[in-house]
Design a protein around this motif. Structure first.
Motif, short mmCIF file in Angstrom:
data_model
loop_
_atom_site.label_atom_id
_atom_site.label_comp_id
_atom_site.label_asym_id
_atom_site.label_seq_id
_atom_site.Cartn_x
_atom_site.Cartn_y
_atom_site.Cartn_z
N TYR A 9 0.82 -1.22 0.00
CA TYR A 9 0.00 0.00 0.00
C TYR A 9 0.85 1.27 0.00
CZ TYR A 9 -4.11 -2.87 0.40
OH TYR A 9 -5.09 -3.78 0.13
N ARG A 40 -13.21 -4.90 9.59
CA ARG A 40 -12.01 -4.93 8.75
C ARG A 40 -10.68 -4.88 9.50
NH1 ARG A 40 -14.26 0.35 6.89
NH2 ARG A 40 -13.39 1.76 8.44
N LYS A 93 -13.18 -2.01 2.77
CA LYS A 93 -12.13 -1.08 2.34
C LYS A 93 -12.07 0.09 3.30
CE LYS A 93 -9.27 1.14 -0.25
NZ LYS A 93 -8.45 1.13 -1.40
N GLN A 94 -10.91 0.33 3.85
CA GLN A 94 -10.69 1.51 4.69
C GLN A 94 -10.45 2.68 3.75
OE1 GLN A 94 -10.40 2.11 8.10
NE2 GLN A 94 -9.78 4.20 7.71
N THR A 95 -11.26 3.73 3.88
CA THR A 95 -11.18 4.80 2.88
C THR A 95 -10.57 6.08 3.42
OG1 THR A 95 -13.45 5.37 3.40
CG2 THR A 95 -13.10 3.97 1.48
N ARG A 98 -5.24 3.30 3.87
CA ARG A 98 -6.32 2.73 3.03
C ARG A 98 -5.95 1.33 2.58
NH1 ARG A 98 -6.00 8.17 2.52
NH2 ARG A 98 -7.90 9.29 2.00
N TYR A 99 -6.67 0.34 3.12
CA TYR A 99 -6.39 -1.04 2.76
C TYR A 99 -7.69 -1.75 2.50
CZ TYR A 99 -7.88 -1.78 7.54
OH TYR A 99 -8.61 -1.78 8.70
N SER A 100 -7.62 -2.89 1.84
CA SER A 100 -8.80 -3.72 1.66
C SER A 100 -8.63 -4.97 2.50
CB SER A 100 -8.95 -4.12 0.19
OG SER A 100 -9.76 -5.27 0.10
N ASP A 109 -8.97 -8.18 0.44
CA ASP A 109 -7.77 -8.57 -0.30
C ASP A 109 -6.68 -9.08 0.64
OD1 ASP A 109 -9.23 -7.68 -2.41
OD2 ASP A 109 -8.05 -5.88 -2.79
N ASP A 122 -4.01 6.07 -2.69
CA ASP A 122 -4.98 4.99 -2.50
C ASP A 122 -4.70 3.91 -3.54
OD1 ASP A 122 -7.19 3.45 -2.00
OD2 ASP A 122 -8.65 5.08 -2.16
N ASP A 174 -5.50 0.44 -5.31
CA ASP A 174 -6.76 -0.28 -5.56
C ASP A 174 -7.95 0.50 -4.99
OD1 ASP A 174 -5.08 -2.30 -6.53
OD2 ASP A 174 -5.10 -3.37 -4.61
N VAL A 185 -11.59 2.00 -4.35
CA VAL A 185 -12.91 1.47 -4.70
C VAL A 185 -13.88 2.57 -5.08
CG1 VAL A 185 -12.69 -0.64 -3.36
CG2 VAL A 185 -13.71 1.39 -2.31
#
Ligand code: ADP
Ligand code: ZN
Ligand code: ZN
Length: 732
Positions: free
Chosen positions: A89, A305, A329-331, A335-337, A340, A725, A727, A729
């Motif tokens: 990330y 999450r 997803k942390q926005t 920021r991570y998914s 994933d 960011d 990936d 979303v």
């Protein structure tokens, strides 16, 4: 020879790790926290590795101040995972490591030891901080002291050291319910794997057999089962098998507080071994759970999450329920998914990961197509419930009342008269999204955003849902003084008012963020619904989240059109998922369900495909479109966002990064922008972004590796707030 150098991830926005000398007589291990001097100040960090060499000359290294943990808090596997996450990330490693620790341990506080009592401020106690008991100064002192501790929690040893002879005071505070004793019990939670009371149907049995054959090794499975097909039943049985091997299970869910039923089901079936982690818990509760699963005292972790970063002893299975849900997803910030990362984590733990959904994300379906994920399907509802009948309701020429057409109202009436429940879905809270003046055209614009303030009539406020700005509803038009202002459009508050009057004989339950803000109110609403026969349920997307309402036989969707013509290429996917999930609440009991979707675009191809042929057909079409357009999941993106007090500054910063990235001339990486963000002004800040895209992940990351350090060093970086960011979303 003892290693002399510790590599430390400092909890600060810095892109590198820093080496420190380990002074003689100090025991250090990777995974322990340390206190170090950094620049002119002190900082806390985590040792990620030990060694004898450094890229700096050894004699220039500073010594560590102190090692804070006698035993490592993070195992080697956890350290490698977190290092991978930071690299992927392109986020400061120290901040990633900090995210894996409970709040209190991000500071220099001592970790809880097993068996040591801990004192914690209760909610009632926190409320007392503002008005401490004047006649009991020692109680006030202890309360204030505890309130000043991170998370309002302190171990006995620390409290006893700083406030000696406080037993009596503690007892008094506990009696008032302001302070409570907790301890990190050393007891191992018993695992009650079993208690299966029903026979799996053939599809479930086949899915379970395929999954259990894979226990003990890494594989990703998409469990693609229609709503109510018994996916949860499959997770529970698989979890029981993994527990029986003595291994642990991590279950990620979108939002625990919205689905108390799910938690109860896990606890009923797997026993007290189930622990939860989510933001509604106190810091103390979370730290307890964190230690328990880390030490293997508890074996099932159910969390939202951020639970993906929890160290877990002997991880044997990862489940991601409702894997399509955007809340994984942390926005903001880091920021991570979590969806994933669940796959990465399982790979590193060499265990299976199950992604479950009735409406799988296009990303996961693409991975199935490419042969990376196994696909298991459950095509029928379990337990004999029938699929709901879904129809479109053309409202182009229909007069609407509070957003409801006459045919929908008639259907509601019939359903209620039959003693059944109705659910009405409107994804907008408040009374109306805009307030307007018919004389001069004034609109309730947010002073700080390119957006309107929503009318909340019950609280008498105009309220911006983007920045939170509020003001009282004006009595007369602020533009021209006209005496009357008119709400435009509908929100759940308006719908509730209208339906309460129209169907006054039936209970009405509203589920949205305003109606359920108080703790426990959601549970109370669900209990009311369960006790009722005929009833109305009105709400936002909170209703779409995996609830099981067996008496609901009619679902009405008031407005399906919002997602059809949006600028975001993912909005149709979201819309389809939301519609199917909401529709999935209908007819889950023994009576069949019906779903009516109001729309002004009944011929829209997406709606047609969805209604006639279902989500899978929709997903295939959507994937083909994405492939043709070269959009994710057929390409990879990263979004560099910047905001500043004026648009010019934000653009200048992004221009500089764009010029640099273009100059790198990495083959196959496209750079688009900078362009203004879809909401160009928010909370008074001007926003813009730069999009980087490539069909090759490696090429994209080749550019991203060098981007944050370059951007951080730009002179313009000091005048903007920026974030990367990977990936993304949404492009919002
Ligand atoms: P999903 O997670 O796919 O939405 P659930 O596991 O929640 O599905 O199952 C839906 C409903 O069907 C639940 O009430 C569940 O108890 C019931 N159910 C699941 N499997 C069976 C089965 N094999 N026989 C009877 N009822 C079942
Ligand atoms: Zn006016
Ligand atoms: Zn605003």
């Amino acid at each position: 020879m003892r290693p002399r150098v510790a590599r430390v991830a400092i909890a600060a926005p810095l892109y590198s790790l820093f080496d420190y000398l380990i002074p003689d007589g100090i025991a250090a291990a990777a995974g322990c926290r340390v206190r170090v001097s950094f620049g002119r100040s002190r900082a806390i960090g985590v040792i990620t590795a030990l060694g004898d060499e450094s890229q700096c000359p050894i004699e220039r290294l500073k010594p560590l101040d102190a090692v804070l943990d006698a035993e490592p808090l993070l195992a080697g596997r956890d350290l490698e995972f977190l290092a991978w996450v930071a690299a992927y990330y392109h986020h400061p490693p120290g901040e990633v490591f900090a995210a894996a620790l409970p709040l209190r341990l991000r500071k220099a506080e001592a970790a809880l030891a097993v068996g040591e009592p801990v004192w914690a401020l209760t909610r009632a106690g926190s409320a007392q901080l503002a008005s401490p008991p004047a006649r009991a100064p020692r109680q006030a002192e202890l309360l204030a002291w505890l309130g000043a501790q991170p998370g309002g929690v302190a171990p006995q040893s620390q409290l006893g050291g700083e406030l000696p002879n406080s037993r009596g005071v503690l007892r008094a505070l506990c009696a008032k319910g302001w302070v409570e004793a907790r301890q990190l019990a050393g007891r191992v939670d018993p695992v009650v794997a079993g208690g299966h009371d029903r026979v799996l149907n053939d599809d479930q049995a086949a899915a379970l057999a395929a999954l259990s054959a894979g226990i003990g090794g890494y594989a990703v499975t998409l469990l693609d089962g229609v709503t109510g097909s018994g996916k949860t039943e499959v997770y529970l049985r698989l979890a029981a098998e993994v527990l029986a091997r003595g291994q642990a299970v991590l279950v990620l869910v979108p939002e625990i507080s919205l689905t108390p039923q799910l938690l109860r089901r896990f606890q009923a079936r797997l026993g007290s071994a189930v622990r939860v982690l989510h933001s509604g818990l106190s810091a103390g509760e979370r730290e307890q759970t964190w230690h328990r699963v880390r030490l293997g005292l508890s074996r099932v972790l159910l969390g939202t999450r951020s639970a993906i970063f929890t160290p877990i002893a002997d991880l044997g299975l990862v489940v991601v329920d409702e894997e399509h849900d955007p809340s994984f997803k942390q926005t903001e910030g880091f920021r991570y998914s979590a969806r994933d990362l669940a796959v990465v984590r399982a790979q590193r733990a060499d265990c299976p990961v199950v992604l479950g959904s009735a409406t799988p994300s296009l990303e996961s379906l693409r991975n199935v197509q490419a042969g990376r994920y196994r696909h298991l399907r459950l095509d029928r509802r379990a337990g004999g419930a029938q699929d709901p009948h879904v129809g479109l309701l053309d409202i182009r020429d229909q007069p609407l009342q509070a957003g409801m057409s006459q045919p929908l109202l008639d259907r509601v009436q019939k359903t209620l008269e039959a003693g059944e429940q109705v659910m009405l879905f409107l994804n907008r809270r408040g009374f109306a999204p805009v307030l307007s003046c018919f004389s001069c055209g004034w609109l309730s614009d947010c002073p700080r955003c390119d957006a309107r303030q929503t009318l909340h009539r019950a609280s008498g406020l105009l309220w911006c849902h983007h920045c939170g700005a509020q003001r009282p509803v004006p009595r007369v038009c602020p533009g021209c003084g006209a005496p009357e202002l008119h709400p435009l459009g509908q929100g759940t508050e308006q719908l509730e008012g209208f339906l309460t009057e129209r169907f006054s004989a039936y209970p009405l339950i509203r589920i949205d963020r305003d109606a359920t803000a108080r703790k426990g109110s959601l549970e109370r609403q669900f209990a009311r619904l369960q006790a009722a026969t005929a009833a109305l349920l009105v709400g936002t997307q909170m209703l779409a989240k995996g609830h099981h309402f067996p008496r609901v036989t009619l679902v009405g969707v008031l407005d399906a059109d919002g997602g059809l013509y949006s600028a975001d290429f993912r909005s149709t996917e979201r819309m389809a998922q939301l519609l199917v999930q909401v529709a999935g609440r209908a007819g889950r009991g023994d009576r069949p369900g019906r779903v009516l979707i109001q729309t002004r675009y009944p011929d829209h191809p997406l709606l047609q495909t969805l209604v006639r042929n279902g989500y899978r057909a929709f997903a295939e079409e959507a994937l083909a479109e994405r492939r043709a357009a070269g959009m994710p999941p057929f390409s990879h993106q990263a979004l560099l966002r910047a905001d500043a007090g004026d648009a010019q500054t934000a653009h200048a910063f992004l221009d500089a990064v764009a010029a640099w990235a273009i100059g790198l001339a990495v083959a196959g990486v496209e750079i688009w922008g900078p362009v203004p963000a879809p909401m160009a002004r928010r909370a008074g800040r001007h926003r813009a972004h730069l999009l980087l895209q490539s069909t090759q992940r490696d090429a994209l990351h080749g550019v991203l590796n060098a981007l944050p350090p370059f951007a951080a060093d730009l002179p313009a970086a000091r005048r903007v707030r920026w974030s990367l960011d990977v990936d993304p979303v949404d492009l919002y």
